[in-house]
Design a protein around this motif. Structure first.
Motif, PDB file in Angstrom:
ATOM      1  N   SER A 183       0.830  -1.214   0.000  1.00 36.25           N
ATOM      2  CA  SER A 183       0.000   0.000   0.000  1.00 36.25           C
ATOM      3  C   SER A 183       0.861   1.260   0.000  1.00 36.25           C
ATOM      4  O   SER A 183       0.564   2.223  -0.713  1.00 36.25           O
ATOM      5  CB  SER A 183      -0.926   0.003   1.222  1.00 36.25           C
ATOM      6  OG  SER A 183      -1.822  -1.083   1.168  1.00 36.25           O
ATOM      7  N   ASP A 217       2.327   1.738  -3.469  1.00 37.01           N
ATOM      8  CA  ASP A 217       1.325   2.176  -4.452  1.00 37.01           C
ATOM      9  C   ASP A 217       0.803   3.583  -4.187  1.00 37.01           C
ATOM     10  O   ASP A 217       0.683   4.392  -5.105  1.00 37.01           O
ATOM     11  CB  ASP A 217       0.141   1.201  -4.465  1.00 37.01           C
ATOM     12  CG  ASP A 217       0.504  -0.162  -5.021  1.00 37.01           C
ATOM     13  OD1 ASP A 217       1.581  -0.298  -5.647  1.00 37.01           O
ATOM     14  OD2 ASP A 217      -0.280  -1.104  -4.805  1.00 37.01           O
ATOM     15  N   VAL A 218       0.479   3.876  -2.940  1.00 37.33           N
ATOM     16  CA  VAL A 218      -0.183   5.149  -2.608  1.00 37.33           C
ATOM     17  C   VAL A 218       0.816   6.282  -2.398  1.00 37.33           C
ATOM     18  O   VAL A 218       0.595   7.404  -2.848  1.00 37.33           O
ATOM     19  CB  VAL A 218      -1.078   4.981  -1.357  1.00 37.33           C
ATOM     20  CG1 VAL A 218      -1.675   6.313  -0.933  1.00 37.33           C
ATOM     21  CG2 VAL A 218      -2.181   3.969  -1.624  1.00 37.33           C
ATOM     22  N   CYS A 219       1.914   5.988  -1.719  1.00 34.67           N
ATOM     23  CA  CYS A 219       2.868   7.045  -1.339  1.00 34.67           C
ATOM     24  C   CYS A 219       4.106   7.090  -2.231  1.00 34.67           C
ATOM     25  O   CYS A 219       5.019   7.875  -1.970  1.00 34.67           O
ATOM     26  CB  CYS A 219       3.293   6.854   0.116  1.00 34.67           C
ATOM     27  SG  CYS A 219       1.912   6.902   1.278  1.00 34.67           S
ATOM     28  N   ARG A 275      -6.063  13.002  -0.121  1.00 32.73           N
ATOM     29  CA  ARG A 275      -6.148  11.897  -1.087  1.00 32.73           C
ATOM     30  C   ARG A 275      -5.333  10.705  -0.595  1.00 32.73           C
ATOM     31  O   ARG A 275      -5.798   9.569  -0.618  1.00 32.73           O
ATOM     32  CB  ARG A 275      -5.636  12.330  -2.462  1.00 32.73           C
ATOM     33  CG  ARG A 275      -5.736  11.205  -3.504  1.00 32.73           C
ATOM     34  CD  ARG A 275      -4.874  11.437  -4.734  1.00 32.73           C
ATOM     35  NE  ARG A 275      -3.490  11.701  -4.468  1.00 32.73           N
ATOM     36  CZ  ARG A 275      -2.569  10.775  -4.173  1.00 32.73           C
ATOM     37  NH1 ARG A 275      -2.903   9.507  -4.086  1.00 32.73           N
ATOM     38  NH2 ARG A 275      -1.312  11.123  -3.958  1.00 32.73           N
ATOM     39  N   ILE A 276      -4.130  10.963  -0.109  1.00 29.87           N
ATOM     40  CA  ILE A 276      -3.279   9.886   0.402  1.00 29.87           C
ATOM     41  C   ILE A 276      -3.945   9.210   1.597  1.00 29.87           C
ATOM     42  O   ILE A 276      -4.010   7.978   1.677  1.00 29.87           O
ATOM     43  CB  ILE A 276      -1.886  10.426   0.768  1.00 29.87           C
ATOM     44  CG1 ILE A 276      -1.126  10.793  -0.513  1.00 29.87           C
ATOM     45  CG2 ILE A 276      -1.099   9.418   1.606  1.00 29.87           C
ATOM     46  CD1 ILE A 276       0.141  11.595  -0.283  1.00 29.87           C
ATOM     47  N   ASP A 283      -6.892   7.119   0.323  1.00 30.33           N
ATOM     48  CA  ASP A 283      -6.429   5.935  -0.414  1.00 30.33           C
ATOM     49  C   ASP A 283      -5.911   4.859   0.538  1.00 30.33           C
ATOM     50  O   ASP A 283      -6.133   3.668   0.310  1.00 30.33           O
ATOM     51  CB  ASP A 283      -5.350   6.317  -1.428  1.00 30.33           C
ATOM     52  CG  ASP A 283      -5.897   7.080  -2.625  1.00 30.33           C
ATOM     53  OD1 ASP A 283      -7.133   7.198  -2.762  1.00 30.33           O
ATOM     54  OD2 ASP A 283      -5.076   7.574  -3.430  1.00 30.33           O
ATOM     55  N   LEU A 284      -5.230   5.264   1.589  1.00 30.98           N
ATOM     56  CA  LEU A 284      -4.751   4.292   2.579  1.00 30.98           C
ATOM     57  C   LEU A 284      -5.916   3.717   3.374  1.00 30.98           C
ATOM     58  O   LEU A 284      -5.957   2.520   3.665  1.00 30.98           O
ATOM     59  CB  LEU A 284      -3.715   4.935   3.507  1.00 30.98           C
ATOM     60  CG  LEU A 284      -2.372   5.284   2.856  1.00 30.98           C
ATOM     61  CD1 LEU A 284      -1.510   6.112   3.807  1.00 30.98           C
ATOM     62  CD2 LEU A 284      -1.633   4.030   2.402  1.00 30.98           C
ATOM     63  N   VAL A 304      -9.002   3.340   2.323  1.00 34.19           N
ATOM     64  CA  VAL A 304      -9.727   2.422   1.445  1.00 34.19           C
ATOM     65  C   VAL A 304      -9.068   1.037   1.457  1.00 34.19           C
ATOM     66  O   VAL A 304      -9.742   0.019   1.341  1.00 34.19           O
ATOM     67  CB  VAL A 304      -9.792   2.992   0.003  1.00 34.19           C
ATOM     68  CG1 VAL A 304     -10.193   1.941  -1.006  1.00 34.19           C
ATOM     69  CG2 VAL A 304     -10.739   4.167  -0.052  1.00 34.19           C
ATOM     70  N   ARG A 305      -7.773   1.024   1.657  1.00 34.86           N
ATOM     71  CA  ARG A 305      -7.028  -0.250   1.730  1.00 34.86           C
ATOM     72  C   ARG A 305      -7.066  -0.853   3.133  1.00 34.86           C
ATOM     73  O   ARG A 305      -6.404  -1.837   3.404  1.00 34.86           O
ATOM     74  CB  ARG A 305      -5.588  -0.021   1.308  1.00 34.86           C
ATOM     75  CG  ARG A 305      -5.457   0.316  -0.167  1.00 34.86           C
ATOM     76  CD  ARG A 305      -4.040   0.759  -0.500  1.00 34.86           C
ATOM     77  NE  ARG A 305      -3.911   1.032  -1.901  1.00 34.86           N
ATOM     78  CZ  ARG A 305      -3.290   0.241  -2.766  1.00 34.86           C
ATOM     79  NH1 ARG A 305      -2.769  -0.894  -2.373  1.00 34.86           N
ATOM     80  NH2 ARG A 305      -3.223   0.558  -4.045  1.00 34.86           N
TER      81      ARG A 305
END
Length: 97
Positions: free
Chosen positions: A44, A47-49, A82-83, A86-87, A89-90
């Protein structure tokens, strides 16, 4: 004061910060939990950061040992939100501080 002199108000100049929506918050912190695997956290963060594998592994270990780790900083409010989302959501416990 003479009736011929206009009344003058003295206004001191202040430092004024204009909020243009791009101000920087402290950052996004990832907090420890008891159900996500190291592999999921590392994937994660990559992908996200946009972290490297080494940096994401280091951060995952820090979260495990210290309870939290700063995963994003020096970004606009919108980028940090957003970050964080997104985290989340995971399934990760990410918080803006």
């Amino acid at each position: 004061m003479s009736i011929f002199e206009p009344e003058t108000e003295i206004i001191e100049k202040e430092d004024v910060k204009i909020d243009d929506g791009n101000d920087i918050k402290k950052g996004v912190f990832l907090h420890n939990d008891h159900f996500n695997t190291f592999e999921h956290v590392i994937e994660s963060l990559i992908d996200v950061c946009d972290m490297s594998v080494d940096k994401a592994s280091e951060c995952a270990n820090k979260v495990h040992s210290d309870g939290k780790c700063l995963v994003a900083k020096d970004k606009t409010d919108d980028e940090l939100k957003r970050i964080q989302m997104d985290l989340k959501v995971r399934g990760l416990d990410a918080r803006l501080n």
